[in-house]
Design a protein around this motif. Structure first.
Motif, PDB file in Angstrom:
ATOM      1  N   ALA A 314       0.834  -1.208   0.000  1.00 57.36           N
ATOM      2  CA  ALA A 314       0.000   0.000   0.000  1.00 57.36           C
ATOM      3  C   ALA A 314       0.868   1.259   0.000  1.00 57.36           C
ATOM      4  CB  ALA A 314      -0.937  -0.003   1.202  1.00 57.36           C
ATOM      5  N   ALA A 315       1.968   1.208   0.756  1.00 61.86           N
ATOM      6  CA  ALA A 315       2.863   2.371   0.843  1.00 61.86           C
ATOM      7  C   ALA A 315       3.616   2.613  -0.460  1.00 61.86           C
ATOM      8  CB  ALA A 315       3.843   2.188   1.990  1.00 61.86           C
ATOM      9  N   LEU A 316       3.766   1.573  -1.284  1.00 60.19           N
ATOM     10  CA  LEU A 316       4.564   1.682  -2.513  1.00 60.19           C
ATOM     11  C   LEU A 316       3.713   1.869  -3.767  1.00 60.19           C
ATOM     12  CD1 LEU A 316       7.242  -1.117  -1.910  1.00 60.19           C
ATOM     13  CD2 LEU A 316       7.590   1.348  -1.780  1.00 60.19           C
ATOM     14  N   THR A 317       2.384   1.890  -3.596  1.00 62.89           N
ATOM     15  CA  THR A 317       1.502   1.974  -4.772  1.00 62.89           C
ATOM     16  C   THR A 317       0.623   3.222  -4.673  1.00 62.89           C
ATOM     17  OG1 THR A 317       0.013   0.432  -3.612  1.00 62.89           O
ATOM     18  CG2 THR A 317       1.466  -0.509  -5.267  1.00 62.89           C
ATOM     19  N   GLN A 318      -0.202   3.413  -5.685  1.00 63.46           N
ATOM     20  CA  GLN A 318      -1.045   4.613  -5.769  1.00 63.46           C
ATOM     21  C   GLN A 318      -2.483   4.238  -6.109  1.00 63.46           C
ATOM     22  OE1 GLN A 318       0.128   7.716  -5.162  1.00 63.46           O
ATOM     23  NE2 GLN A 318       2.222   6.960  -4.849  1.00 63.46           N
ATOM     24  N   ALA A 319      -3.378   5.184  -5.835  1.00 63.62           N
ATOM     25  CA  ALA A 319      -4.761   5.158  -6.329  1.00 63.62           C
ATOM     26  C   ALA A 319      -5.477   3.844  -6.007  1.00 63.62           C
ATOM     27  CB  ALA A 319      -4.768   5.445  -7.831  1.00 63.62           C
ATOM     28  N   GLU A 320      -6.121   3.243  -7.020  1.00 66.65           N
ATOM     29  CA  GLU A 320      -6.950   2.052  -6.776  1.00 66.65           C
ATOM     30  C   GLU A 320      -6.118   0.871  -6.297  1.00 66.65           C
ATOM     31  OE1 GLU A 320      -9.467  -0.904  -6.201  1.00 66.65           O
ATOM     32  OE2 GLU A 320      -9.997   1.220  -6.292  1.00 66.65           O
ATOM     33  N   CYS A 381       4.630   2.325   7.645  1.00 72.69           N
ATOM     34  CA  CYS A 381       3.997   2.450   6.331  1.00 72.69           C
ATOM     35  C   CYS A 381       2.859   3.458   6.353  1.00 72.69           C
ATOM     36  CB  CYS A 381       3.520   1.083   5.834  1.00 72.69           C
ATOM     37  SG  CYS A 381       4.891  -0.016   5.407  1.00 72.69           S
ATOM     38  N   LEU A 382       2.127   3.538   7.460  1.00 73.65           N
ATOM     39  CA  LEU A 382       1.054   4.545   7.562  1.00 73.65           C
ATOM     40  C   LEU A 382       1.633   5.951   7.558  1.00 73.65           C
ATOM     41  CD1 LEU A 382      -1.427   2.805  10.048  1.00 73.65           C
ATOM     42  CD2 LEU A 382      -1.813   3.309   7.628  1.00 73.65           C
ATOM     43  N   LYS A 383       2.822   6.124   8.142  1.00 77.56           N
ATOM     44  CA  LYS A 383       3.496   7.442   8.075  1.00 77.56           C
ATOM     45  C   LYS A 383       3.814   7.794   6.622  1.00 77.56           C
ATOM     46  CE  LYS A 383       5.621   7.734  12.671  1.00 77.56           C
ATOM     47  NZ  LYS A 383       6.002   6.435  13.263  1.00 77.56           N
ATOM     48  N   ARG A 384       4.246   6.796   5.848  1.00 77.52           N
ATOM     49  CA  ARG A 384       4.557   7.037   4.428  1.00 77.52           C
ATOM     50  C   ARG A 384       3.303   7.359   3.641  1.00 77.52           C
ATOM     51  NH1 ARG A 384       8.883   2.648   2.175  1.00 77.52           N
ATOM     52  NH2 ARG A 384       8.405   3.794   0.283  1.00 77.52           N
ATOM     53  N   LEU A 385       2.186   6.797   4.040  1.00 78.08           N
ATOM     54  CA  LEU A 385       0.925   7.058   3.343  1.00 78.08           C
ATOM     55  C   LEU A 385       0.416   8.467   3.645  1.00 78.08           C
ATOM     56  CD1 LEU A 385      -0.844   3.633   3.964  1.00 78.08           C
ATOM     57  CD2 LEU A 385      -0.150   4.534   1.766  1.00 78.08           C
TER      58      LEU A 385
END
Length: 385
Positions: A314-320, A381-385
């Motif tokens: 999730a942290a490395l991807t975008q959008a849908e 990872c939530l920090k990266r998001l």
């Protein structure tokens, strides 16, 4: 609950219940070592102590300290590593396998898996005890050099022992890979040596552990790194598809290696598509290479690896695509929290049966490393998001 809600709930469980309980009951102050299990009444048992548990628990308390847990993490971290050395360290420089509850070594045999966790503990101790960094660097280098002299495989990776024995296994390499990634990032450690070994294991995984046809990761191999003949060579563990996916994502991002990210995505797909039992919605223990279920028991640790891989994707991807991985992370966190519903808060169930019930048994200390790592991975990872 959304993933941020799960993160908050699990952090509270960790800091308020699990760390205090495992510090109080999971650490044996009379010996300085960690117990193997705590029963559902919250009392330590006198089960034999596998050596791997000691550095795993040292990692847990060192990392909790690094992350700012205000409890007493220093005592178990320092005394735990001293116990590990005193009880398990052999004249060969390697760590033995099993001791009894009184600290008498009952199985001195060599296992690559146990050495891997020694490396992980050295990397984390070096970060939280700056005054011991030079010692940890020296110990880490010495153990790595011994390992390479003792059981280096002629192609890549390591033998199971010297003289060699079969099958060769991907699992200890996975934990060694994790230790390499931790060690190469610690200032003062031999970055070149750890980076080279991490790269060697990553390519061994991508070239041999992962099946070229299906993209699935196998467990057991013949001496040339081809799959072991018979059913043994067909074993595929969904938890390890997720765990290797998580590690290859970390390595691939650091190295800018696109192939690792592609292979990690396929490993994740296999774990999610074939490894999650319905309607139980938990990751099962083993499949065969045709993705049929070999063992429907669901242990706790694969749920944490599902969570770690999903949240990092999730942290490395975008959008849908990101949304899809976040939904998967919520499913994984939901599965994990079911295992944490125990009479004494801070414990966990280990095995979920095909009929939906849990095996009534003590909580194994070895699982703490998986849970704590997953909770902190969510934070990062939530920090990266």
């Amino acid at each position: 609950m959304d993933i941020a809600g799960f993160s908050a709930t699990l952090n509270e469980w960790l800091t308020q219940a699990a760390l205090p309980l495992w510090r109080d009951k999971g650490f044996d102050p009379s010996s300085g070592g960690f117990v193997e299990t705590i029963d559902m009444a919250g009392q330590p048992t006198r089960a034999d102590r596998r050596s791997r548990v000691q550095p795993r628990q040292v990692y847990c308390f060192a990392e909790a300290g690094r992350r700012g847990w205000p409890g007493d993490w220093r005592t178990p971290a320092t005394e735990g590593i001293a116990y590990f050395d005193r009880v398990y360290l052999q004249p060969s420089g390697f760590y033995g396998a099993v001791a009894d509850a009184d600290g008498n070594l009952t199985d001195p045999s060599f296992d690559l898996y146990n050495q891997a966790f020694a490396f992980l503990s050295f990397a984390y101790l070096a970060q939280v005890f700056p005054e011991r960094k030079a010692e940890m660097i020296a110990r880490s280098n010495a153990l790595r050099e011994k390992l390479e002299a003792h059981c280096k495989h002629p192609v890549a990776g390591f033998e199971e022992d010297n003289p060699p024995r079969l099958p060769l296994c991907s699992n200890p390499h996975m934990h060694l890979f994790e230790a390499c990634l931790a060690s190469e990032a610690v200032e003062g450690f031999d970055t070149v040596a750890w980076t080279n070994l991490a790269d060697e294991i990553a390519f061994l995984c991508m070239d041999h552990f992962i099946d070229r046809e299906t993209g699935a990761l196998r467990e057991f191999f013949d001496h040339d790194w081809s799959p072991m003949p018979g059913d043994k060579g067909r074993i595929v563990e969904p938890g390890h598809q997720f765990e290797w996916a998580w590690l290859l994502l970390r390595w691939g991002e650091r190295r800018g290696n696109a192939d690792a990210l592609v292979k990690a995505r396929r490993l994740f797909e296999i774990g999610e598509q074939y490894g999650i039992a319905q309607p139980r919605e938990v990751v099962v223990m083993t499949l065969y290479d045709d993705f049929s279920v070999a063992d429907p028991i669901a242990r706790l640790w694969p749920q944490t690896e599902w969570l770690k891989a999903a949240i990092r994707f999730a942290a490395l991807t975008q959008a849908e695509e990101r949304e899809r991985y976040l939904r998967s992370a919520v499913r994984a966190a939901t599965a994990l929290t079911r295992f944490l519903d125990t009479p004494v808060k801070g414990l966990w169930r280990d095995k979920h049966k095909a009929d939906g019930s849990f095996v009534d048994e003590p909580a194994p200390a070895s699982t703490f490393y998986h849970i704590l790592c997953a909770i902190y991975e969510m934070d990062d990872c939530l920090k990266r998001l």
